[in-house]
Design a protein around this motif. Structure first.
Motif, mmCIF file in Angstrom:
data_model
loop_
_atom_site.group_PDB
_atom_site.id
_atom_site.type_symbol
_atom_site.label_atom_id
_atom_site.label_comp_id
_atom_site.label_asym_id
_atom_site.label_seq_id
_atom_site.Cartn_x
_atom_site.Cartn_y
_atom_site.Cartn_z
ATOM 1 N N PRO A 1 -2.684 -1.472 -4.362
ATOM 2 C CA PRO A 1 -3.741 -0.574 -4.843
ATOM 3 C C PRO A 1 -4.683 -0.045 -3.632
ATOM 4 O O PRO A 1 -5.104 -1.328 -3.184
ATOM 5 C CB PRO A 1 -4.190 -1.208 -5.955
ATOM 6 N N ARG A 2 -5.045 1.051 -3.628
ATOM 7 C CA ARG A 2 -5.924 1.219 -2.712
ATOM 8 C C ARG A 2 -5.755 0.701 -1.315
ATOM 9 O O ARG A 2 -6.803 0.484 -0.730
ATOM 10 C CB ARG A 2 -7.228 1.160 -3.075
ATOM 11 N N SER A 3 -4.403 0.980 -0.904
ATOM 12 C CA SER A 3 -4.196 0.175 0.402
ATOM 13 C C SER A 3 -4.509 1.349 1.691
ATOM 14 O O SER A 3 -3.843 2.480 1.788
ATOM 15 C CB SER A 3 -2.810 -0.190 0.444
ATOM 16 N N ARG A 4 -5.364 0.933 2.293
ATOM 17 C CA ARG A 4 -5.692 1.802 3.782
ATOM 18 C C ARG A 4 -4.490 1.612 4.363
ATOM 19 O O ARG A 4 -4.080 2.711 5.349
ATOM 20 C CB ARG A 4 -6.807 1.224 4.399
ATOM 21 N N LYS B 1 -2.096 4.156 3.366
ATOM 22 C CA LYS B 1 -2.689 5.645 3.344
ATOM 23 C C LYS B 1 -2.416 6.145 4.932
ATOM 24 O O LYS B 1 -2.173 7.291 5.231
ATOM 25 C CB LYS B 1 -3.995 5.842 2.941
ATOM 26 N N THR C 1 0.422 8.206 6.318
ATOM 27 C CA THR C 1 0.780 9.843 5.780
ATOM 28 C C THR C 1 0.954 10.548 6.828
ATOM 29 O O THR C 1 1.767 11.638 6.949
ATOM 30 C CB THR C 1 -0.348 10.070 5.060
ATOM 31 N N THR D 1 -1.371 -6.559 0.709
ATOM 32 C CA THR D 1 -0.512 -5.331 1.054
ATOM 33 C C THR D 1 0.792 -5.904 1.350
ATOM 34 O O THR D 1 1.971 -5.488 0.671
ATOM 35 C CB THR D 1 -0.915 -4.485 2.209
#
Length: 179
Positions: A162-165, A168, A171, A151
């Protein structure tokens, strides 16, 4: 973004890596956003936008995603006014303030949670980033998941991880009262 939340947020951290990547994570979490980066130079800057007037594509997003506008050499008072005017037409604006100055508007502190005695003592609202074994946050605010090398590398390279917790987890920051 939450009801009543600010559409213009600055992000600041004492940690140089967090100070560099956090604004882009917050912008990515918004979906479509403009990042005004006072630590970046480029061919067109906020200072030039103020001097020459904005182009049509600078007034509002032409597509989804994150756009970056360097800050340039501009009076901070003028910059604040211009950034807020851009915030009227962009869904979200994130400011990466100058390291030596700060930002007079709404600023989200991003604080590392170092272990033991190195841990933070300030009881303020912040976004908290565990470092190593970390410690408990002394104040309110979201605690981010561990930050992985992929990341960090993607964000530093200007790519969307891609698809990084971790991204996210930014938010909810848009819906919190940061005044």
């Amino acid at each position: 973004m939450g009801k009543g939340s600010s559409r213009v947020l600055a992000v600041q951290s004492p940690d140089p890596v967090l100070a560099t990547i956090a604004p882009f994570a917050l912008a990515l979490a918004a979906g479509t956003a403009l990042v005004v980066d006072f630590e970046r130079s480029g061919p067109r800057s906020l200072a030039e936008l103020e001097a020459d007037g904005p182009r049509l594509e600078e007034l509002a997003p032409g597509r989804s995603g994150v756009a970056v506008l360097p800050g340039g050499r501009i009076d901070l008072g003028v910059a604040v006014d211009l950034v807020h005017r851009l915030g009227d037409s962009w869904p979200a604006v994130v400011v990466r303030p100058p390291a030596a100055g700060g930002w007079p508007g709404v600023t989200v502190p991003v604080l590392p949670l170092y272990p033991g005695r190195l841990g933070p003592r300030e009881q303020i609202a912040a976004v908290w980033q565990p470092i190593g074994s970390g410690s408990r946050p002394p104040g309110p605010g979201p605690v981010l998941p561990r930050l992985g090398r992929r990341t960090i590398g993607a964000l530093l390279d200007g790519r969307v991880p891609p698809r990084s917790r971790w991204v996210k987890a930014w938010t909810p920051v848009w819906g919190l009262p940061w005044a």
